[in-house]
Design a protein around this motif. Structure first.
Motif, PDB file in Angstrom:
ATOM      1  N   PRO A  47      30.817 -72.499  72.666  1.00 44.57           N
ATOM      2  CA  PRO A  47      30.626 -71.061  72.428  1.00 44.57           C
ATOM      3  C   PRO A  47      29.804 -70.438  73.540  1.00 44.57           C
ATOM      4  CG  PRO A  47      29.231 -72.349  70.956  1.00 44.57           C
ATOM      5  CD  PRO A  47      30.154 -73.306  71.640  1.00 44.57           C
ATOM      6  N   ALA A  48      29.951 -69.124  73.641  1.00 43.52           N
ATOM      7  CA  ALA A  48      29.249 -68.373  74.695  1.00 43.52           C
ATOM      8  C   ALA A  48      27.750 -68.455  74.478  1.00 43.52           C
ATOM      9  CB  ALA A  48      29.703 -66.910  74.699  1.00 43.52           C
ATOM     10  N   LYS A  49      27.040 -68.384  75.571  1.00 41.90           N
ATOM     11  CA  LYS A  49      25.563 -68.455  75.498  1.00 41.90           C
ATOM     12  C   LYS A  49      24.991 -67.164  74.902  1.00 41.90           C
ATOM     13  CE  LYS A  49      21.540 -69.418  78.344  1.00 41.90           C
ATOM     14  NZ  LYS A  49      21.036 -69.639  79.721  1.00 41.90           N
ATOM     15  N   GLN A  50      23.948 -67.312  74.081  1.00 44.11           N
ATOM     16  CA  GLN A  50      23.292 -66.158  73.439  1.00 44.11           C
ATOM     17  C   GLN A  50      22.674 -65.253  74.504  1.00 44.11           C
ATOM     18  OE1 GLN A  50      23.128 -65.085  70.464  1.00 44.11           O
ATOM     19  NE2 GLN A  50      21.614 -63.464  70.767  1.00 44.11           N
ATOM     20  N   PRO A  51      22.998 -64.011  74.518  1.00 44.05           N
ATOM     21  CA  PRO A  51      22.382 -63.099  75.501  1.00 44.05           C
ATOM     22  C   PRO A  51      20.876 -63.086  75.299  1.00 44.05           C
ATOM     23  CG  PRO A  51      24.278 -62.070  74.444  1.00 44.05           C
ATOM     24  CD  PRO A  51      23.981 -63.319  73.698  1.00 44.05           C
ATOM     25  N   GLU A  52      20.187 -62.843  76.388  1.00 47.30           N
ATOM     26  CA  GLU A  52      18.735 -62.894  76.357  1.00 47.30           C
ATOM     27  C   GLU A  52      18.110 -61.611  75.845  1.00 47.30           C
ATOM     28  OE1 GLU A  52      16.992 -65.449  76.844  1.00 47.30           O
ATOM     29  OE2 GLU A  52      18.651 -66.736  77.406  1.00 47.30           O
ATOM     30  N   ARG A 112      23.163 -58.419  74.022  1.00 42.34           N
ATOM     31  CA  ARG A 112      23.837 -58.699  72.748  1.00 42.34           C
ATOM     32  C   ARG A 112      24.764 -57.552  72.357  1.00 42.34           C
ATOM     33  NH1 ARG A 112      18.875 -60.417  70.983  1.00 42.34           N
ATOM     34  NH2 ARG A 112      18.697 -58.584  69.622  1.00 42.34           N
ATOM     35  N   LYS A 113      24.255 -56.296  72.557  1.00 40.34           N
ATOM     36  CA  LYS A 113      25.123 -55.163  72.241  1.00 40.34           C
ATOM     37  C   LYS A 113      26.390 -55.187  73.085  1.00 40.34           C
ATOM     38  CE  LYS A 113      22.517 -53.108  69.196  1.00 40.34           C
ATOM     39  NZ  LYS A 113      22.963 -52.895  67.803  1.00 40.34           N
ATOM     40  N   ALA A 114      26.227 -55.528  74.362  1.00 38.47           N
ATOM     41  CA  ALA A 114      27.410 -55.599  75.233  1.00 38.47           C
ATOM     42  C   ALA A 114      28.353 -56.717  74.797  1.00 38.47           C
ATOM     43  CB  ALA A 114      26.969 -55.809  76.688  1.00 38.47           C
ATOM     44  N   ALA A 115      27.768 -57.855  74.377  1.00 37.93           N
ATOM     45  CA  ALA A 115      28.601 -58.960  73.915  1.00 37.93           C
ATOM     46  C   ALA A 115      29.329 -58.605  72.630  1.00 37.93           C
ATOM     47  CB  ALA A 115      27.737 -60.210  73.713  1.00 37.93           C
ATOM     48  N   GLU A 116      28.656 -57.902  71.742  1.00 36.22           N
ATOM     49  CA  GLU A 116      29.331 -57.496  70.504  1.00 36.22           C
ATOM     50  C   GLU A 116      30.458 -56.515  70.790  1.00 36.22           C
ATOM     51  OE1 GLU A 116      26.336 -55.969  67.980  1.00 36.22           O
ATOM     52  OE2 GLU A 116      25.365 -57.908  67.607  1.00 36.22           O
ATOM     53  N   ALA A 117      30.200 -55.584  71.730  1.00 40.92           N
ATOM     54  CA  ALA A 117      31.253 -54.628  72.082  1.00 40.92           C
ATOM     55  C   ALA A 117      32.449 -55.334  72.711  1.00 40.92           C
ATOM     56  CB  ALA A 117      30.698 -53.577  73.055  1.00 40.92           C
ATOM     57  N   ALA A 118      32.185 -56.424  73.461  1.00 38.35           N
ATOM     58  CA  ALA A 118      33.287 -57.169  74.083  1.00 38.35           C
ATOM     59  C   ALA A 118      34.000 -58.080  73.111  1.00 38.35           C
ATOM     60  CB  ALA A 118      32.753 -57.995  75.262  1.00 38.35           C
ATOM     61  N   GLY A 119      33.504 -58.225  71.878  1.00 38.33           N
ATOM     62  CA  GLY A 119      34.168 -59.051  70.882  1.00 38.33           C
ATOM     63  C   GLY A 119      33.670 -60.463  70.819  1.00 38.33           C
ATOM     64  N   ALA A 120      32.664 -60.785  71.639  1.00 37.60           N
ATOM     65  CA  ALA A 120      32.149 -62.145  71.627  1.00 37.60           C
ATOM     66  C   ALA A 120      31.108 -62.272  70.532  1.00 37.60           C
ATOM     67  CB  ALA A 120      31.536 -62.496  72.980  1.00 37.60           C
ATOM     68  N   THR A 121      31.053 -63.415  69.935  1.00 37.63           N
ATOM     69  CA  THR A 121      30.075 -63.691  68.881  1.00 37.63           C
ATOM     70  C   THR A 121      28.894 -64.400  69.500  1.00 37.63           C
ATOM     71  OG1 THR A 121      31.848 -63.910  67.270  1.00 37.63           O
ATOM     72  CG2 THR A 121      29.682 -64.817  66.674  1.00 37.63           C
TER      73      THR A 121
END
Length: 379
Positions: A67-72, A77-86
């Motif tokens: 799985p993708a690494k947790q944003p720091e 995190r907001k950008a990752a959620e917008a991109a669809g990544a968990t």
């Protein structure tokens, strides 16, 4: 050195190729790099290439499956959620909003909290109210004591002894004698002298002017007077402190306290005056029973106290005290009347009367304002 002598071979000189000369100076990446293997022939390297390619493909699959690494940061995190990544949950990451925090409490709880908030916002401090009540209670007492002090003075004696209609002494005291002996008695009530101040006074024939029972009664009167003066002085001090506090902390607090005190004073004076008019002798007797023991304040007509202070004197003194207190309370009531200007409210515009003053009262003008405007429009 001859030509046959062989030339010494020059030492091998290695040219600087940009790499550090010592192992500890090499970067970490260089240390971790594997050693170079001599190149082999194509035939020899054909078979080992397959396992290497397989290893690379396996590593790529495992990286893709991980799985993708947790944003720091929160923005990552907001950008990752917008991109669809968990994002991967992290131990030190900021907790996301939960459903429990988004649930609205019941309406009854919301209403209760709003009511408590409004009550706390509209609650007034208790100290200003206490000082206002103290002003209202102290004001009648202070006025009464000041009026009594004004009456127990040589000036009031002079006015009484010289006014027309005041009864004379049937046992031989002249007006000057009354003024002289009466001044001694009045001064004794307000000074710090002992009973001998009156007990040592003598007639012209050498006899005592005041009997021992009269001196004892005057000592009791003095004790009551000094106690009243001391209580009034303490009330004045507390009242001044209260007024200084109200001046800084409560706008209009002094006016409200004195206004209530003046009303209370007028009520008390009117009640006592009514009792005195209905039965002065009964009122005078009950007043003495409150402060003095029975049998210590009754004297015969030929005693000096009765000759100096007959019944008419006490009646006039009561009228003077009531009049002074009534006038002071009435003046205070007028000066502290809660007008709109004193309450800090803007003046209301009403129809001018024939005398040029403002029209109706504030409440009446507000009630009749709509009718007046309607009538003017019809006209």
């Amino acid at each position: 050195m001859s030509d046959k002598t062989p030339n010494p071979s020059e030492p091998d000189v290695e040219f600087d190729d940009g790499e550090p000369a010592f192992e500890w100076m090499k970067p970490a990446a260089a240390k971790a790099a594997p050693e170079k293997v001599p190149s082999a022939s194509p035939a020899d390297s054909a078979e080992p290439a397959k396992p290497a390619a397989a290893a690379k493909s396996g590593a790529a699959k495992s990286d893709a499956a991980r799985p993708a690494k947790q944003p720091e940061s929160r923005a990552d995190r907001k950008a990752a959620e917008a991109a669809g990544a968990t994002p991967e949950p992290s131990l030190f990451a900021e907790p996301l909003p939960t459903s429990a925090l988004q649930v609205r409490p019941p309406e009854a709880e919301v209403a209760r909290r709003n009511a408590e908030r409004e009550l706390a916002a509209n609650a007034k401090p208790v100290t200003p109210r206490i000082f206002q009540v103290l002003l209202a209670v102290f004001y009648p007492v202070v006025l009464l004591v000041l009026a009594i002090r004004a009456v127990t003075s040589p000036l009031f004696l002079w006015v009484e002894y010289n006014r027309p209609g005041f009864p004379g002494d049937g046992y031989g005291f002249s007006t000057d004698d009354r003024m002289s002996y009466g001044s001694y008695a009045v001064d004794y009530l307000s000074n710090w002298a002992g009973p001998r101040y009156l007990g040592d006074l003598l007639h012209e024939d050498g006899t005592k002017l005041f009997k021992d029972s009269e001196v004892a009664h005057m000592a009791d009167v003095k004790l009551v007077m000094l106690s009243a003066f001391g209580a009034a002085a303490l009330m004045v001090v507390i009242g001044i402190i209260g007024m200084l506090y109200l001046r800084k902390r409560s706008t209009g607090g002094i006016r409200r306290g004195l206004f209530a005190g003046s009303i209370a004073t007028l009520v008390v004076i009117l009640a006592l005056g009514t009792l005195g008019v209905l039965g002065w002798q009964q009122f005078f007797t009950e007043f003495h029973r409150i402060f003095f023991a029975n049998g210590t304040w009754t004297f015969s007509l030929d005693d000096t106290l009765i000759r100096l202070f007959p019944g008419q004197f006490w009646m006039d003194a009561g009228i003077a005290i009531a009049g002074l207190v009534f006038l002071a309370a009435l003046l205070t009531l007028i000066l502290t009347w809660p007008t709109r200007r004193r309450r800090g409210l803007p003046p209301r515009k009403g129809p001018a009367s024939e005398t040029g003053t403002e029209g109706e009262d504030a409440d009446d003008a507000e009630a009749n304002g709509g009718d007046a405007v309607a009538g003017g429009a019809k006209a």
